[in-house]
Design a protein around this motif. Structure first.
Motif, PDB file in Angstrom:
ATOM      1  N   LEU A 141      85.051  48.736  64.166  1.00  0.00           N
ATOM      2  CA  LEU A 141      85.302  47.477  64.872  1.00  0.00           C
ATOM      3  C   LEU A 141      85.500  46.397  63.820  1.00  0.00           C
ATOM      4  O   LEU A 141      84.660  46.224  62.935  1.00  0.00           O
ATOM      5  CB  LEU A 141      84.115  47.122  65.768  1.00  0.00           C
ATOM      6  N   PHE A 142      86.620  45.664  63.904  1.00  0.00           N
ATOM      7  CA  PHE A 142      86.971  44.680  62.878  1.00  0.00           C
ATOM      8  C   PHE A 142      87.159  43.300  63.477  1.00  0.00           C
ATOM      9  O   PHE A 142      87.524  43.149  64.641  1.00  0.00           O
ATOM     10  CB  PHE A 142      88.284  45.081  62.189  1.00  0.00           C
ATOM     11  N   GLY A 143      86.942  42.284  62.648  1.00  0.00           N
ATOM     12  CA  GLY A 143      87.300  40.919  63.015  1.00  0.00           C
ATOM     13  C   GLY A 143      86.136  39.949  62.998  1.00  0.00           C
ATOM     14  O   GLY A 143      85.002  40.303  63.334  1.00  0.00           O
ATOM     15  N   ALA A 144      86.416  38.712  62.594  1.00  0.00           N
ATOM     16  CA  ALA A 144      85.393  37.660  62.575  1.00  0.00           C
ATOM     17  C   ALA A 144      84.833  37.451  63.978  1.00  0.00           C
ATOM     18  O   ALA A 144      85.582  37.302  64.941  1.00  0.00           O
ATOM     19  CB  ALA A 144      85.998  36.360  62.053  1.00  0.00           C
ATOM     20  N   GLY A 145      83.515  37.491  64.101  1.00  0.00           N
ATOM     21  CA  GLY A 145      82.867  37.251  65.387  1.00  0.00           C
ATOM     22  C   GLY A 145      82.818  38.451  66.316  1.00  0.00           C
ATOM     23  O   GLY A 145      82.159  38.391  67.367  1.00  0.00           O
ATOM     24  N   ARG A 146      83.478  39.546  65.972  1.00  0.00           N
ATOM     25  CA  ARG A 146      83.506  40.712  66.865  1.00  0.00           C
ATOM     26  C   ARG A 146      82.123  41.356  66.948  1.00  0.00           C
ATOM     27  O   ARG A 146      81.398  41.448  65.965  1.00  0.00           O
ATOM     28  CB  ARG A 146      84.520  41.750  66.380  1.00  0.00           C
ATOM     29  N   GLU A 147      81.780  41.826  68.152  1.00  0.00           N
ATOM     30  CA  GLU A 147      80.477  42.435  68.391  1.00  0.00           C
ATOM     31  C   GLU A 147      80.624  43.672  69.261  1.00  0.00           C
ATOM     32  O   GLU A 147      81.581  43.786  70.040  1.00  0.00           O
ATOM     33  CB  GLU A 147      79.542  41.441  69.101  1.00  0.00           C
ATOM     34  N   ILE A 169      95.021  56.710  55.042  1.00  0.00           N
ATOM     35  CA  ILE A 169      95.030  56.129  56.391  1.00  0.00           C
ATOM     36  C   ILE A 169      94.082  54.934  56.371  1.00  0.00           C
ATOM     37  O   ILE A 169      92.874  55.100  56.245  1.00  0.00           O
ATOM     38  CB  ILE A 169      94.590  57.150  57.448  1.00  0.00           C
ATOM     39  N   VAL A 170      94.623  53.741  56.479  1.00  0.00           N
ATOM     40  CA  VAL A 170      93.869  52.504  56.254  1.00  0.00           C
ATOM     41  C   VAL A 170      93.685  51.750  57.554  1.00  0.00           C
ATOM     42  O   VAL A 170      94.647  51.491  58.280  1.00  0.00           O
ATOM     43  CB  VAL A 170      94.610  51.601  55.243  1.00  0.00           C
ATOM     44  N   ARG A 171      92.450  51.382  57.854  1.00  0.00           N
ATOM     45  CA  ARG A 171      92.129  50.592  59.045  1.00  0.00           C
ATOM     46  C   ARG A 171      91.619  49.227  58.611  1.00  0.00           C
ATOM     47  O   ARG A 171      90.684  49.123  57.804  1.00  0.00           O
ATOM     48  CB  ARG A 171      91.050  51.319  59.862  1.00  0.00           C
ATOM     49  N   MET A 172      92.253  48.144  59.148  1.00  0.00           N
ATOM     50  CA  MET A 172      91.839  46.791  58.830  1.00  0.00           C
ATOM     51  C   MET A 172      91.850  45.952  60.111  1.00  0.00           C
ATOM     52  O   MET A 172      92.233  46.447  61.184  1.00  0.00           O
ATOM     53  CB  MET A 172      92.780  46.173  57.786  1.00  0.00           C
ATOM     54  N   ASP A 173      91.458  44.695  59.977  1.00  0.00           N
ATOM     55  CA  ASP A 173      91.484  43.788  61.120  1.00  0.00           C
ATOM     56  C   ASP A 173      92.916  43.604  61.610  1.00  0.00           C
ATOM     57  O   ASP A 173      93.854  43.619  60.806  1.00  0.00           O
ATOM     58  CB  ASP A 173      90.875  42.445  60.722  1.00  0.00           C
ATOM     59  N   GLU A 174      93.072  43.398  62.901  1.00  0.00           N
ATOM     60  CA  GLU A 174      94.406  43.215  63.462  1.00  0.00           C
ATOM     61  C   GLU A 174      95.049  41.930  62.964  1.00  0.00           C
ATOM     62  O   GLU A 174      96.258  41.800  63.051  1.00  0.00           O
ATOM     63  CB  GLU A 174      94.322  43.186  65.000  1.00  0.00           C
ATOM     64  N   GLY A 192      84.369  42.959  58.802  1.00  0.00           N
ATOM     65  CA  GLY A 192      84.977  41.646  58.923  1.00  0.00           C
ATOM     66  C   GLY A 192      86.488  41.675  58.887  1.00  0.00           C
ATOM     67  O   GLY A 192      87.128  42.706  59.118  1.00  0.00           O
ATOM     68  N   SER A 193      87.074  40.530  58.579  1.00  0.00           N
ATOM     69  CA  SER A 193      88.533  40.417  58.514  1.00  0.00           C
ATOM     70  C   SER A 193      88.962  40.377  57.048  1.00  0.00           C
ATOM     71  O   SER A 193      88.230  40.805  56.163  1.00  0.00           O
ATOM     72  CB  SER A 193      88.985  39.153  59.251  1.00  0.00           C
ATOM     73  N   GLY A 194      90.157  39.864  56.785  1.00  0.00           N
ATOM     74  CA  GLY A 194      90.626  39.738  55.410  1.00  0.00           C
ATOM     75  C   GLY A 194      90.827  41.078  54.738  1.00  0.00           C
ATOM     76  O   GLY A 194      91.533  41.946  55.249  1.00  0.00           O
ATOM     77  N   ASN A 195      90.175  41.265  53.586  1.00  0.00           N
ATOM     78  CA  ASN A 195      90.386  42.497  52.808  1.00  0.00           C
ATOM     79  C   ASN A 195      89.378  43.598  53.118  1.00  0.00           C
ATOM     80  O   ASN A 195      89.257  44.563  52.367  1.00  0.00           O
ATOM     81  CB  ASN A 195      90.356  42.171  51.308  1.00  0.00           C
ATOM     82  N   GLY A 244      80.926  43.414  54.344  1.00  0.00           N
ATOM     83  CA  GLY A 244      79.664  42.800  53.937  1.00  0.00           C
ATOM     84  C   GLY A 244      78.674  42.606  55.057  1.00  0.00           C
ATOM     85  O   GLY A 244      78.528  43.460  55.937  1.00  0.00           O
ATOM     86  N   SER A 245      78.039  41.435  55.083  1.00  0.00           N
ATOM     87  CA  SER A 245      76.895  41.209  55.969  1.00  0.00           C
ATOM     88  C   SER A 245      77.245  40.406  57.217  1.00  0.00           C
ATOM     89  O   SER A 245      76.355  39.863  57.872  1.00  0.00           O
ATOM     90  CB  SER A 245      75.760  40.520  55.195  1.00  0.00           C
ATOM     91  N   ARG A 246      78.544  40.291  57.504  1.00  0.00           N
ATOM     92  CA  ARG A 246      79.008  39.722  58.770  1.00  0.00           C
ATOM     93  C   ARG A 246      78.461  38.301  59.007  1.00  0.00           C
ATOM     94  O   ARG A 246      78.224  37.564  58.081  1.00  0.00           O
ATOM     95  CB  ARG A 246      78.655  40.663  59.930  1.00  0.00           C
TER      96      ARG A 246
END
Length: 490
Positions: A205-211, A485-490, A247-250, A282-284
């Motif tokens: 699960l990726f993204g700022a604020g995602r829970e 196979i790379v998974r990152m934030d949308e 998180g997001s970004g890198n 990191g620590s979200r």
């Protein structure tokens, strides 16, 4: 709506003193409130007047708040009794400033070593020069992946005397790498490619604020620090909901191929190629909130010249210093737990147990011995590289990462780079390539990307091979990781 127009009368009516803070507010605030009524802006300014310390990091009010703080400092110095026409809370903070005084930088910087100087932008060097002039600085070094950040540059290492710098650690406390190596053939990234894509999507699960909607127990959530600090207590539920997310970004989770090259590696993994999982996050929200809160506290307690303000520190003999140290370590443990949860889910989905795991923080502060003395070593975007310490230094989506063994080089303060390092800012990178062009590059390299922004395209990063050449005195390579196979934030 016309341009915001404030008058001295307006500002005096809400408590502004007869001081240059009025002219600064009149000239600066219209830049930040272009289509806002002056009545609303005056309402927003009232708490700034009452407690300007809380707004020194707010881009909209920073200049005005700084002018107000300066005014009150002068008033306090003039008063022999310490009485001023300000709130009790502000008076207490001003007295603290008077007691601690404004910290001056050293005239001369402590010497430091720069690795790969030809690859490092001037902004990062300037930041390191300032950090090396702090009165608490004992030793410093600049890694070859360094680039400009806040406070310490990314890739900066700084050892201090019994003091911790929240922005020397960074906002994403405990940001780290974690690698699981499986006794599975490398060809799986091709023969079971679609299955692995689904596993990544379902178990991350990726993204700022995602829970997550479902909360699962973990020992880190039972840490007594949550009950001993009101700030941490308020973050406990968010931490529970975000445990195992990224998180997001890198930040990424990826399947790839590990190639072990050193037959005498400490992992006891034979030379060869293996299916592997590598994660970076990191620590979200827990770490970000801790960082922002204690950076404000540090800036109130330790007032530095403007160019050094983000390097404000907390003495570890103070209550605030101990609070941050405990909170930082909790955030580090939490970041590790997030990675372990991700790797546990993927291991279960694969039906396998890893042969070996390698992991390391790279946004953290440690109590260490350097040159015979205990110091606080800040590694903001730098990998611990003490003698025989293992770590992971990633490249980019199309470049290999390196599994390394530290050499314990004293001049680098037992550190190495944390990656290739950015060559382009996020905005520059996003504006210099199209989605079609990025897809074409990835396809040519055999990389599958799930999510990911243009700001993370491979051309935004330095050449990892050149970065590694610049630090052969710091680490030796025992294996390589090739992303597939790379998974990152949308």
């Amino acid at each position: 709506m016309s341009k915001l127009r404030l008058t001295g009368k307006d500002l005096r009516s809400i408590g502004f003193p007869e001081d240059r803070a009025i002219s600064i507010a009149i000239n600066d605030l219209p830049k930040h409130f272009k289509k806002v009524s002056h009545y609303l802006v005056l309402d927003l300014l009232k708490p700034v007047v009452e407690n300007p310390f809380d707004y020194l990091e707010d881009e909209r009010f920073a200049k005005t708040a700084a002018a107000l703080v300066e005014f009150h400092q002068h008033q306090l110095k003039k008063s022999s009794t310490g009485h001023t026409e300000v709130s009790a809370d502000l008076l207490e903070k001003l007295k603290s400033l008077r007691d601690n005084s404004i910290q001056d930088l050293r005239d001369e910087k402590i010497p430091y070593t720069t690795y790969g100087p030809d690859q490092i932008e001037q902004g990062a060097i300037n930041q390191m020069e300032i950090a090396a002039r702090l009165p608490i600085s004992v030793a410093s070094a600049l890694m070859p992946d360094a680039h400009q950040g806040y406070g310490l540059p990314i890739g900066g290492v700084l050892a201090t005397d019994n003091a911790v710098i929240p922005y020397g650690v960074g906002v994403d406390i405990g940001c780290r790498m974690c690698l699981s190596i499986y006794d599975l053939p490398e060809k799986m990234v091709n023969t079971r490619k679609q299955e692995l894509e689904v596993l990544l999507t379902k178990n991350t699960l990726f993204g700022a604020g995602r829970e997550f909607s479902k909360i699962e127990n973990h020992d880190v959530l039972d840490n007594t620090a949550f009950n001993e600090n009101p700030l941490l207590k308020s973050l406990q539920m968010k931490a529970a909901k975000q445990l195992g997310s990224s998180g997001s970004g890198n930040h990424f989770v990826e399947f790839g191929i590990v190639e072990i090259t050193d037959p005498n590696n400490e992992l006891n993994v034979p030379v060869g190629k293996y299916l592997s999982v590598l994660s970076h996050s990191g620590s979200r929200g827990l770490g970000a909130t801790i960082a922002n809160h204690y950076t404000k506290v540090a800036m109130q307690k330790c007032v530095l010249p403007k160019e050094a303000k983000h390097l404000a520190w907390l003495d570890l003999n103070t209550q605030e210093g101990q609070e941050y140290w405990i909170a930082m370590n909790l955030a580090g443990d939490y970041a590790s737990a997030c990675h372990h949860r991700i790797h546990e889910k993927l291991a279960k989905a694969l039906g396998e147990k890893p042969l070996a795991m390698v992991e390391n923080h790279h946004n953290f502060a440690w109590k260490e011995i350097w040159n015979g003395k205990e110091v606080i070593t800040h590694r903001k975007g730098a990998t611990p590289a003490g003698k025989n310490v293992l770590g992971i230094i990633p490249g980019s989506m199309t470049a290999p990462g390196f599994i390394v063994r530290g050499k314990g080089e004293e001049s680098s303060i037992n550190s190495a780079s944390h990656g290739a390092g950015r060559r382009l800012s996020r905005t520059q990178a996003a504006n210099s390539i199209t989605r079609h062009e990025l897809t074409k590059i990835l396809n040519s390299e055999g990389i599958t990307l799930i999510g990911g922004g243009l700001d993370e395209s491979p051309h935004a990063y330095k050449d990892i091979n050149e970065v590694m050449k610049a630090q052969t005195d710091l680490v030796e390579t025992i294996g390589l990781f090739y992303p597939k196979i790379v998974r990152m934030d949308e």
